[in-house]
Write an enzyme that holds these catalytic residues in place. Structure first.
Site, short mmCIF file in Angstrom:
data_model
loop_
_atom_site.label_atom_id
_atom_site.label_comp_id
_atom_site.label_asym_id
_atom_site.label_seq_id
_atom_site.Cartn_x
_atom_site.Cartn_y
_atom_site.Cartn_z
CG HIS A 6 -1.85 1.09 1.36
ND1 HIS A 6 -1.89 1.92 2.46
CD2 HIS A 6 -2.82 1.52 0.52
CE1 HIS A 6 -2.85 2.80 2.31
NE2 HIS A 6 -3.44 2.59 1.14
CG HIS A 48 -3.28 9.20 0.03
ND1 HIS A 48 -4.03 10.02 0.84
CD2 HIS A 48 -4.03 8.07 -0.16
CE1 HIS A 48 -5.17 9.43 1.13
NE2 HIS A 48 -5.20 8.24 0.53
#
Length: 236
Positions: A6, A48
């Protein structure tokens, strides 16, 4: 069960940096998950948040900054001094790193709350240029952008991201104007029944963000396709 890192091995290195991706490769992860935005001058970059303040020494929205301005920022020292000098990578840099591997790539388009005009075409072109169509899954919470992707390239694998509010998504998924490849729910809604029902309808299941091995072990036995985790080393 695939182990998908991730934002790279983000439990051990600054998220969404080349350092985190290389570390995940060293840990023998089966796949990499990353998030993309578009700069003011139209470059696709990996980060992100839509604002750089949390993960760099700067501040401001990515959509308001050029690639040159972004790459002046330090995206590593917030995590640790040894990562000082890490930059926000471009999608092309990332693709060049993984093109010769066999890893699954989960590319998440961060198209909310801002819409990045033209980002779909650039992503599809980059995937095709690097001959990665078979190994890339494009996911998003914005399901409209996934519909736009499949209009451009019908062979693209699409992953539907859901939060905790959609614990039974199957009737919704069946009504979409495109075929999903995989479901990407928050891990707390996933159980054996969720996996079985998804598989019966032809969808793989890749929950996020799974950091505890004890949670995953019984579901791996039940046929869970993969986990998206900050700590690929815990599972391998």
């Amino acid at each position: 069960m695939l182990i998908i890192a991730h934002r790279g091995a983000s439990g051990h290195a600054p998220e969404n940096t080349m350092a985190a991706f290389r570390l995940a490769l060293d840990m023998n992860a089966d796949g990499l998950e990353l998030d993309v935005h578009q700069t003011k001058d139209g470059e696709v970059v990996i980060c992100h948040d839509d604002d750089v303040k949390r993960t760099t020494n700067g501040q401001g929205l990515i959509q308001d900054m050029t690639l040159e301005e972004l790459q002046r920022l330090d995206a590593g020292s917030w995590y640790g001094e040894r990562f000082r000098g890490e930059k926000i990578p471009t999608l092309h840099e990332f693709m060049a790193l993984i093109a010769e591997t066999r890893l699954l790539i989960n590319l998440e388009i961060k198209n909310l709350p801002f819409y990045y005009k033209g980002i779909e075409e650039k992503i599809v072109r980059t995937v095709l240029e690097h001959d990665l169509l078979e190994r890339v899954v494009i996911s998003s919470f914005d399901h409209y952008v996934l519909a736009a992707i499949v209009e451009l390239e019908p062979r693209m694998k699409l992953g539907l991201l859901f939060g905790t509010s959609k614990s039974e998504p199957w009737s919704y998924v069946e009504q979409l104007p495109f075929r999903a490849y995989s479901l990407h729910p928050h891990y707390t809604v996933v159980n054996e029944e969720y996996i079985a029902r998804s598989h019966s309808q032809g969808y793989k299941v890749y929950p996020y963000t799974v950091n505890e091995r004890a949670w995953a072990e019984p579901l791996a036995i039940a046929g869970l396709d993969g986990v998206i985790t900050n700590y690929p080393d815990r599972f391998l």
